[in-house]
Write a protein that holds these residues in place. Structure first.
Motif, short mmCIF file in Angstrom:
data_model
loop_
_atom_site.label_atom_id
_atom_site.label_comp_id
_atom_site.label_asym_id
_atom_site.label_seq_id
_atom_site.Cartn_x
_atom_site.Cartn_y
_atom_site.Cartn_z
N SER A 109 45.58 51.08 42.19
CA SER A 109 46.59 50.76 41.19
C SER A 109 47.36 49.52 41.64
O SER A 109 47.34 49.13 42.81
CB SER A 109 47.55 51.94 41.01
OG SER A 109 48.22 52.22 42.24
N ARG A 110 48.04 48.91 40.71
CA ARG A 110 48.72 47.65 41.00
C ARG A 110 49.77 47.81 42.10
O ARG A 110 49.97 46.89 42.90
CB ARG A 110 49.37 47.13 39.72
CG ARG A 110 49.89 45.71 39.82
CD ARG A 110 50.32 45.19 38.46
NE ARG A 110 50.66 43.78 38.52
CZ ARG A 110 51.04 43.06 37.48
NH1 ARG A 110 51.10 43.63 36.29
NH2 ARG A 110 51.35 41.79 37.61
N ASP A 171 44.21 46.11 35.33
CA ASP A 171 45.45 45.71 35.99
C ASP A 171 46.64 46.54 35.53
O ASP A 171 47.55 46.83 36.31
CB ASP A 171 45.71 44.23 35.74
CG ASP A 171 46.84 43.68 36.59
OD1 ASP A 171 46.79 43.83 37.83
OD2 ASP A 171 47.80 43.13 36.02
N ASP A 172 46.65 46.94 34.26
CA ASP A 172 47.78 47.73 33.75
C ASP A 172 47.59 49.23 34.00
O ASP A 172 48.46 50.03 33.64
CB ASP A 172 48.02 47.47 32.27
CG ASP A 172 46.82 47.87 31.39
OD1 ASP A 172 45.84 48.43 31.93
OD2 ASP A 172 46.88 47.61 30.18
#
Length: 210
Positions: A109-110, A171-172
């Protein structure tokens, strides 16, 4: 593509690509990274100040098993970047995530606090399981809490009848792309996407012939 330093980018195969902005006919030059060995190093993923990757090299911390072709199984390793193009020695990424069988490509995750990774669905260490031709792999997730990876959870669409793996998180964090050789696919392995809906991953959609 994420840049670790100016004019430097990374691709699978653990090589560095230097971008040449002056001569368009020579966009890239590939360089073998220093921590490659005679074993297989592959499937890099950016994480904090380095990369997490797969390797089937012998590890003194854990026992080493092989597949039916007598090839060592891969584990997840991490290497930190000291300066552009220079890395520390690789280390086992996480003892909590490591089993005696297969751990494969991962995505994060980011914020770096959630990992999705590939591993054998049945991680029992019996000889019978290690030598089964139909031993399959799936996707698992875990959360980073106080420096340890906990809450290891299987992807809700894992099945022992087919393989599900090689995750890539958007990315989100709302779409999870992965590969599977499920029987209703269009080829050997197809690419699927699952969308996050009300806190749960939705039914995977095949990306189609293209």
């Amino acid at each position: 593509m994420m840049l670790l330093s100016k004019k430097i980018a990374w691709i699978a195969g653990l090589t560095v690509l230097s971008v040449n902005m002056v001569f368009p006919q020579n966009y890239f030059s590939a360089h073998r990274l220093s921590f490659n060995t005679s074993s297989k190093e592959l499937a890099p993923a950016f994480y904090n100040k380095g990369i997490v990757f797969c390797s089937n090299k012998k590890n003194d911390v854990i026992l080493s098993y092989t597949d039916l072709s007598n090839n060592p199984l891969t584990n997840l390793y991490m290497v930190e970047q000291k300066k552009p193009g220079k890395f520390d020695n690789p280390r086992l990424f996480s003892k909590e995530l490591t089993t005696l069988l297969f751990e494969g490509p991962a995505t994060f995750s980011r914020d770096g606090k959630t990992i999705y990774f590939t591993r054998s669905i049945n991680t029992s260490i019996g000889i019978r399981n290690r030598q089964r031709e139909d031993t399959t792999f799936g996707i698992f997730s875990a959360n980073l809490v106080n420096g340890q990876w906990i809450n290891i959870v299987p992807f809700r669409f894992n099945r022992p009848e087919y393989n599900t793996g090689y995750p890539c998180l958007s990315d989100d964090g709302t779409r999870l792309f992965f590969c599977s050789d499920k029987s209703d696919g269009l080829g050997g392995f197809d690419i699927y996407v699952s969308k996050l809906e009300n806190g749960l991953w939705g039914k995977p959609e095949n990306l189609g012939k293209n």
